[in-house]
Scaffold this motif. Structure first.
Motif, PDB file in Angstrom:
ATOM      1  N   UNK A 183      22.581 -85.015 -24.149  1.00  0.00           N
ATOM      2  CA  UNK A 183      23.786 -85.637 -25.028  1.00  0.00           C
ATOM      3  C   UNK A 183      23.408 -86.868 -25.245  1.00  0.00           C
ATOM      4  N   UNK A 184      23.579 -87.313 -26.602  1.00  0.00           N
ATOM      5  CA  UNK A 184      23.150 -88.287 -27.286  1.00  0.00           C
ATOM      6  C   UNK A 184      24.323 -89.211 -27.913  1.00  0.00           C
ATOM      7  N   UNK A 185      24.241 -90.604 -27.988  1.00  0.00           N
ATOM      8  CA  UNK A 185      25.109 -91.518 -28.646  1.00  0.00           C
ATOM      9  C   UNK A 185      23.911 -92.170 -29.730  1.00  0.00           C
ATOM     10  N   UNK A 186      24.578 -92.985 -30.469  1.00  0.00           N
ATOM     11  CA  UNK A 186      23.680 -93.610 -31.594  1.00  0.00           C
ATOM     12  C   UNK A 186      23.957 -95.173 -31.464  1.00  0.00           C
ATOM     13  N   UNK A 187      22.826 -95.869 -31.177  1.00  0.00           N
ATOM     14  CA  UNK A 187      22.910 -97.675 -31.299  1.00  0.00           C
ATOM     15  C   UNK A 187      23.017 -97.778 -32.811  1.00  0.00           C
ATOM     16  N   UNK A 188      23.479 -98.865 -33.205  1.00  0.00           N
ATOM     17  CA  UNK A 188      23.600 -99.445 -34.390  1.00  0.00           C
ATOM     18  C   UNK A 188      23.155-100.650 -34.837  1.00  0.00           C
TER      19      UNK A 188
ATOM     20  N   UNK B 225      33.319 -93.626 -24.389  1.00  0.00           N
ATOM     21  CA  UNK B 225      33.089 -93.832 -25.683  1.00  0.00           C
ATOM     22  C   UNK B 225      34.109 -92.597 -26.199  1.00  0.00           C
ATOM     23  N   UNK B 226      34.353 -92.507 -27.550  1.00  0.00           N
ATOM     24  CA  UNK B 226      35.076 -91.305 -27.951  1.00  0.00           C
ATOM     25  C   UNK B 226      34.403 -90.279 -28.225  1.00  0.00           C
ATOM     26  N   UNK B 227      34.870 -89.045 -28.064  1.00  0.00           N
ATOM     27  CA  UNK B 227      34.111 -87.793 -28.023  1.00  0.00           C
ATOM     28  C   UNK B 227      33.360 -87.433 -29.357  1.00  0.00           C
ATOM     29  N   UNK B 228      33.985 -88.182 -30.339  1.00  0.00           N
ATOM     30  CA  UNK B 228      33.380 -88.141 -31.861  1.00  0.00           C
ATOM     31  C   UNK B 228      31.991 -88.936 -31.831  1.00  0.00           C
ATOM     32  N   UNK B 229      31.730 -89.767 -30.774  1.00  0.00           N
ATOM     33  CA  UNK B 229      30.592 -90.499 -30.692  1.00  0.00           C
ATOM     34  C   UNK B 229      29.337 -89.814 -30.068  1.00  0.00           C
ATOM     35  N   UNK B 230      29.620 -88.789 -29.344  1.00  0.00           N
ATOM     36  CA  UNK B 230      28.572 -88.161 -28.726  1.00  0.00           C
ATOM     37  C   UNK B 230      28.489 -86.725 -29.183  1.00  0.00           C
ATOM     38  N   UNK B 231      26.765 -86.251 -29.345  1.00  0.00           N
ATOM     39  CA  UNK B 231      26.621 -85.163 -29.868  1.00  0.00           C
ATOM     40  C   UNK B 231      25.547 -84.472 -28.821  1.00  0.00           C
TER      41      UNK B 231
ATOM     42  N   UNK C 113      32.139 -92.599 -34.334  1.00  0.00           N
ATOM     43  CA  UNK C 113      32.057 -91.480 -34.842  1.00  0.00           C
ATOM     44  C   UNK C 113      31.072 -90.895 -35.610  1.00  0.00           C
ATOM     45  N   UNK C 114      31.191 -89.459 -36.036  1.00  0.00           N
ATOM     46  CA  UNK C 114      30.191 -89.124 -36.939  1.00  0.00           C
ATOM     47  C   UNK C 114      28.836 -88.777 -36.274  1.00  0.00           C
ATOM     48  N   UNK C 115      28.982 -88.696 -35.027  1.00  0.00           N
ATOM     49  CA  UNK C 115      27.592 -88.504 -34.242  1.00  0.00           C
ATOM     50  C   UNK C 115      26.733 -87.070 -34.665  1.00  0.00           C
ATOM     51  N   UNK C 116      27.756 -86.253 -34.674  1.00  0.00           N
ATOM     52  CA  UNK C 116      27.085 -84.802 -35.171  1.00  0.00           C
ATOM     53  C   UNK C 116      26.124 -84.929 -36.665  1.00  0.00           C
TER      54      UNK C 116
END
Length: 396
Positions: free
Chosen positions: A332-337, A320-326, A378-381
């Motif tokens: 560390x987390x990503x977000x399902x949609x 995943x892109x770095x911007x998808x991870x926070x 993107x925008x995980x933060x």
């Protein structure tokens, strides 16, 4: 109904009423106590909700998981270096005083350009000695030619002819040697024979490059073979990395390297390995790996400290892109949609990070995920901040 029975009936009714009121009051008090102590909580799911307008304003990107060829890396540190043939030390071949310095550190110089002038009585003496030796050699040459004619005519002594020849040859060798010494001083012997005696000599750069060091000052006396200037040709600056013994078997010629210079941390440079040393340095036990820099800039100076990663293998993995991870705490987390009517629901999902390749990071999930699962790219933060804000509002 007599009076006694009626009185008993009234007592029973009153007792029932008081009990009912007491139970209601107890229920009310119990409810109030639960509210005050917070023991009664409404269950809720952690998520961040965005309206369609917010989704568009944030330019959210949503997609399924991607499989990418992610490189494996060997991490290595080192410095920027130039080959020995692209570095030069300028020294004095005779003891003399510095009378002029023509450059400053950082100046670009051409091959043969004068960088300083030296002067000393010994320099003048060498020229006059050469001139005397040259004149004496010419005199001995004429004597040799005269004896040769007499010898060839049979009227001259062979011993005299041989002596004249030996003296002339010795003088000629001396003249040639002294002329060679003058050339080392950048003095033209022909000019000296014409009577031009130089008061000072120029020190010339043997290569094209930049002045890296000036170790003298005007008026200073310098001894022979003392290093006065350092010239470096930075066109051939390269990355010199140290690879530890445990990783040497993974490294080979032709592999790519990405590295950063400590003084320019935001600029990523690339290089290709052209040489791997066959001997170990003892402290630390590592080998030198030399790599040609592909995107050189004008700010690369030999000796700069660098940190690099050598690409040693390609693996296909979920990424995943770095911007998808926070990061939240140590996890560390990503977000399902999921789309809910006009709104969008984003739920955090813990991941384990792997290798980073540019803006992409390999990820592993603790549990299997459905292939059609959508993720925020993107925008995980921002999403985790929005989720925490929602939790805070709910708790109030």
């Amino acid at each position: 109904m007599n009076k006694t029975i009626y009185s008993m009936l009234i007592a029973v009714i009153l007792s029932f009423s008081l009990t009912s009121c007491g139970d209601k009051k107890a229920d009310t008090d119990s409810h109030n106590a639960e509210v005050k102590t917070g023991t009664r909580k409404e269950e809720h799911q952690e998520e961040a909700m965005l309206s369609a307008k917010q989704f568009e304003a944030l330019q959210m990107k949503v997609d399924t998981i991607t499989y990418r060829q992610v490189s494996g890396y060997v991490e290595a540190n080192g410095t920027l270096e130039v080959p020995p043939q692209n570095e030069a030390a300028i020294t004095a071949v005779i003891g003399a005083n510095v009378v002029a310095i023509e450059v400053i550190e950082g100046d670009k110089v051409n091959k043969g350009q004068i960088v300083a002038y030296l002067s000393h009585p010994n320099i003048i003496k060498m020229q006059t000695d050469y001139l005397n030796a040259y004149s004496n050699s010419n005199f001995l040459k004429k004597g040799y030619e005269r004896q040769q004619k007499l010898y060839d005519a049979g009227v001259g002594s062979g011993a005299n002819f041989q002596k004249a020849e030996a003296e002339y040859q010795a003088s000629k060798a001396m003249v040639n040697g002294m002329a060679a010494q003058l050339r080392l001083l950048n003095i033209n012997a022909t000019s000296v024979r014409n009577g031009n005696i130089s008061q000072r000599i120029g020190l010339k750069s043997p290569i094209e490059g930049f002045v890296q060091l000036i170790a003298i000052k005007t008026g200073q006396y310098v001894n022979p073979q003392t290093e006065l200037f350092e010239i470096v040709d930075t066109h051939h600056v390269h990355a010199d990395l140290m690879v530890f013994e445990k990783d040497v078997h993974k490294v080979s010629k032709g592999q790519k390297i990405t590295f950063n210079v400590q003084s320019m941390p935001d600029q990523e440079l690339t290089a290709e390995i052209y040489s791997v040393s066959k001997t170990f340095e003892e402290n630390p036990k590592a080998v030198h790996v030399h790599a040609e820099i592909e995107n050189k800039t004008g700010n690369l100076i030999p000796g700069m400290y660098i940190t690099g990663r050598i690409q040693v293998e390609k693996l296909e993995t979920k990424a995943l892109p770095e911007s998808a991870i926070t990061k939240d705490g140590n996890r560390f987390y990503v977000f399902t949609v999921e789309k809910e009517n006009e709104d969008w629901s984003f739920k955090p999902l813990e991941v384990i990070l792997g290798q980073k390749d540019g803006d992409w990071i390999a990820v592993q999930f603790p549990e299997e995920i459905a292939p059609n699962t959508q993720f925020a790219y993107n925008n995980a933060y921002y999403l985790i901040a929005e989720m925490k804000k929602g939790d805070a509002e709910h708790s109030h």
